[in-house]
Design an enzyme around this catalytic site. Structure first.
Site, mmCIF file in Angstrom:
data_model
loop_
_atom_site.group_PDB
_atom_site.id
_atom_site.type_symbol
_atom_site.label_atom_id
_atom_site.label_comp_id
_atom_site.label_asym_id
_atom_site.label_seq_id
_atom_site.Cartn_x
_atom_site.Cartn_y
_atom_site.Cartn_z
ATOM 1 N N ASP A 86 0.841 -1.190 0.000
ATOM 2 C CA ASP A 86 0.000 0.000 0.000
ATOM 3 C C ASP A 86 0.883 1.249 0.000
ATOM 4 O O ASP A 86 2.094 1.175 0.256
ATOM 5 C CB ASP A 86 -0.921 -0.002 1.218
ATOM 6 C CG ASP A 86 -2.259 0.672 0.941
ATOM 7 O OD1 ASP A 86 -2.338 1.465 -0.020
ATOM 8 O OD2 ASP A 86 -3.218 0.417 1.687
ATOM 9 N N ASP B 284 -10.429 2.501 -3.911
ATOM 10 C CA ASP B 284 -10.836 2.324 -2.517
ATOM 11 C C ASP B 284 -12.352 2.450 -2.352
ATOM 12 O O ASP B 284 -12.848 2.551 -1.225
ATOM 13 C CB ASP B 284 -10.147 3.358 -1.619
ATOM 14 C CG ASP B 284 -8.935 2.786 -0.904
ATOM 15 O OD1 ASP B 284 -8.662 1.585 -1.055
ATOM 16 O OD2 ASP B 284 -8.252 3.542 -0.195
#
EC number: 3.2.1.22
Length: 713
Positions: free
Chosen positions: A468, A535
């Site tokens: 990430d 997301d």
């Protein structure tokens, strides 16, 4: 010097230097005799003879470059563009040659100035792909250093060559805008709306320069653009492969449009690069194509060539296995107990990877968002050690995965204070929100992360790594001649670390995540098996974003989440599962608490996904439906057709949104063939019929979804 011929009686302003036919594309290199400038024109082969030979425009140079000390361009251009400066005019054609190997053909064009600077423009073509790979190398053979403040990867001009004059009301620019949880929105603007018409006196230059500054390359725009001649239905398209600051420019000074792109220049990206004697700089790669057709069709010619980098993908990935990521189950609080329970619940469900997401390193009094960087297993969450949890995962037939945000440090981590190993700007550690950034050019950092990440993965035998990245470095960092160059070197070093990881753990599956979709560009995609598409994990706009990304990345690499909630109705669960058919299936959510009836919907969706995985892996996409204006409050409908490479199977994915909906949606196959319905994934299969080559979906109301697999007979 090769023989220079006149081109079909065209004006002496330019002459044909060479031409190459590459499958359905024709490449023409043109020279302006007065300046010895060389430019590139791409054409569909079957339309090459329709070029208007009377059209007059200047050759757009193959390379755009600016050296400090040279004059800047005129025409009111400073601050707007650095194209066509004195530096560009100084580079003359030297030679061109062709190399061939087992992979393809490489056309190399050399340009030189009188100061012993050489530019090598290399265009590579691989027969299995319908796009070219292009790159630039600047070589300093002078005895003194030279400073660059602009260098392009590509530049192509002559758009459009099919009609004389400035072709009003016919040219448009396509580009993809992007922001967090709203990635890949197609923007189409008329050249006139961008004020890119030539002036009455052909004086002054017009430029639309756009791009991204920072370490999140898909923030604001994707590094992707296309120019369409709407009268001829021809599209020229380009995509950059670069993880740091980049720019593209649509430029005009006469009757033709030019498109260039590469490193963000000094004006746009704070970039200056010093090359010492005998040093060289290689630009980011770019991909170019031209074709007749719709923007979706042409865009996929660019995404297809990204498959060239996937030969290194681990064997386990060949069937596009399903992921379960526990983040939307534990919300940053994974533990031995809840991960073990998840593993037991997933046994025999057809899922391959179980990924432990953020929080496994939490220390007393520290949240998962504030403690990245030290990477010590939490004794509170894993009192028996992580080995026991990994054992439980594998015992239930799953491959364990782990989350790292390895480039950053959180404010409560000890590493946050190791400022001598972090990036600085103006002598101060770069602090962006709640994150600081490791300096990957520092050998200490590489050694530290080798131990903390690579050795950690090897020790626990993780098969999957989610990387990430949740902040951007911004304009760049100290330590070299410019902020932009510091950023370029930082991201180059990050990618080198990923290559090191691949070499040391070749079987490791790596996910490219950056707050969802902030790194969906070819260089990062080429180093990873897949990427988080967004997301927007639980949002109604998931299928809109997922469909957008078919224009930018391969669906086989687009990981789409279905977050399963115990409160979900059956039609909501169906909607969520159908979303994942637009790419790679990733599940999360309340799997302990789902009822048997809910599990039936999920199990059926998993079975359907496994049937269609070959089409997701190798295929071609077509989108149908009206333009969706609001993503947060979508209205209308969309359908995405995915056709297998051999056309033996066709997948059609329907989604309805809010607002007024048609009673039925009719989808005509875009090619000839006889098909039957193989299987349907829907709440009500009776609503879908195949009638004389037309697939008909009788809609069920707002926010429903269905998928149909057709087989040829």
């Amino acid at each position: 010097m090769p023989d220079i011929r006149l081109k079909r009686g065209i004006s002496l302003l330019k002459q044909l230097l060479s031409e190459f036919t590459l499958n359905d594309m024709k490449l023409e290199y043109w020279m302006q005799p007065s300046s010895q400038q060389v430019g590139l024109l791409l054409l569909p082969v079957h339309l090459a003879e329709k070029v208007d030979v009377a059209k007059e425009y200047a050759v757009d140079p193959l390379i755009q470059v600016k050296l400090i000390g040279d004059d800047y361009p005129g025409g009111f251009s400073q601050g707007k563009t650095m194209r066509n400066s004195q530096s560009v005019l100084g580079f003359k054609y030297d030679s061109q040659y062709v190399m061939e190997d087992e992979k393809g053909k490489h056309i190399v064009t050399l340009l030189k100035n009188d100061r012993k600077h050489i530019i090598e423009h290399k265009l590579s073509y691989y027969p299995e792909f319908a796009a070219c790979e292009v790159g630039t190398t600047f070589i300093n053979q002078n005895t003194e250093a030279v400073q660059l403040e602009m260098l392009s990867s590509f530049s192509m001009g002559g758009m459009t060559p099919f009609r004389a004059g400035d072709t009003p009301a016919s040219l448009v620019l396509h580009r993809m805008r992007s922001k967090w949880s709203n990635e890949g929105r197609l923007e189409t603007l008329a050249i006139e709306d961008l004020q890119l018409e030539p002036s009455w006196a052909k004086f002054g230059v017009q430029s639309e320069r756009f791009g991204q500054v920072g370490s999140m390359p898909v923030r604001g725009y994707f590094p992707w653009a296309a120019i369409e001649d709407t009268k001829m239905n021809i599209i020229w398209a380009a995509q950059l492969a670069h993880a740091a600051s980049w720019q593209m420019e649509v430029y005009r000074r006469d009757d033709a449009i030019c498109l260039s792109g590469g490193l963000a220049d000094r004006e746009f990206g704070h970039w200056v690069k010093t090359l010492k004697p005998n040093e060289r700089l290689v630009s980011p790669k770019a991909y170019l194509t031209v074709a007749e057709g719709h923007i979706d069709q042409v865009a996929q010619r660019l995404t297809a060539i990204q498959a060239k980098a996937l030969s290194r993908i681990p064997e386990v990935e060949k069937d596009l296995p399903i992921i379960f990521n526990e983040f939307c189950t534990t919300w940053g609080n994974p533990s031995h107990d809840n991960i073990s329970n998840i593993a037991k619940k997933l046994e025999g469900k057809g899922i391959t990877y179980l990924v432990i997401d953020a929080g496994w390193y939490i220390e007393e009094g520290k949240s998962w968002e504030s403690n990245m960087g030290d990477w010590n297993v939490s004794p509170q969450l894993f009192p028996q050690g992580l080995e026991a949890t990994i054992q439980e995962i594998r015992k239930n037939g799953l491959i364990p995965g782990i989350w790292f945000e390895l480039e950053t440090c959180g404010p409560l981590a000890d590493s946050y204070a190791r400022t001598e190993h972090l990036l600085h700007r103006d002598g101060i550690p770069i602090t962006s929100g709640a994150r600081r950034f490791w300096d990957f050019k520092d050998p200490y950092v590489v050694e530290y992360l080798t131990e903390k990440v690579i050795r950690f993965i090897q020790k626990y035998e993780f098969g999957y790594l989610k990387i990430d990245y949740n902040e951007t470095i911004g304009i760049g960092c100290d330590g070299v001649e410019s902020m932009g160059e510091g950023l370029r070197q930082q991201m180059e070093a990050v990618e080198a670390f990923l290559q090191k990881m691949q070499k040391e753990i070749p079987e490791l599956v790596i996910e490219n995540c950056s707050s969802g979709g902030h790194r969906l560009e070819p260089s990062m995609m080429g180093l990873t098996s897949m990427a988080s598409f967004s997301d927007a994990h639980e949002e109604l706009e998931i299928p809109i974003i997922a469909a957008n990304l078919h224009r930018a990345i391969l669906p086989r690499q687009s990981q789409i989440w279905a977050v399963l909630r115990k409160t979900d109705s059956l039609h909501r669960l169906t909607y969520s599962m159908v979303n994942t058919f637009l790419g790679r299936m990733c599940l999360s959510g309340d799997i302990y608490d789902l009822e048997e009836e809910q599990w039936k919907v999920i199990d059926e969706g998993i079975r359907f996904y496994k049937k269609i995985s070959t089409i997701i892996k190798e295929g071609f996409s077509y989108r149908y439906g009206p333009t969706i204006n609001s993503y947060r409050h979508p209205e209308g409908w969309q359908a995405v057709m995915r056709v297998s490479s051999d056309r033996s199977q066709v997948l059609v994915i329907f989604h309805t949104f809010g607002g007024h909906l048609p009673e039925q949606i009719d989808i005509q196959l875009p090619f000839d063939g006889t098909y039957v319905i193989d299987s349907i994934y829907s709440e009500d299969q009776q609503r879908i019929k195949l009638q004389e080559g037309m697939l008909v979906y009788h809609t069920q109301g707002e926010f429903h979804a269905a998928a149909v697999l057709l087989a040829s007979v």
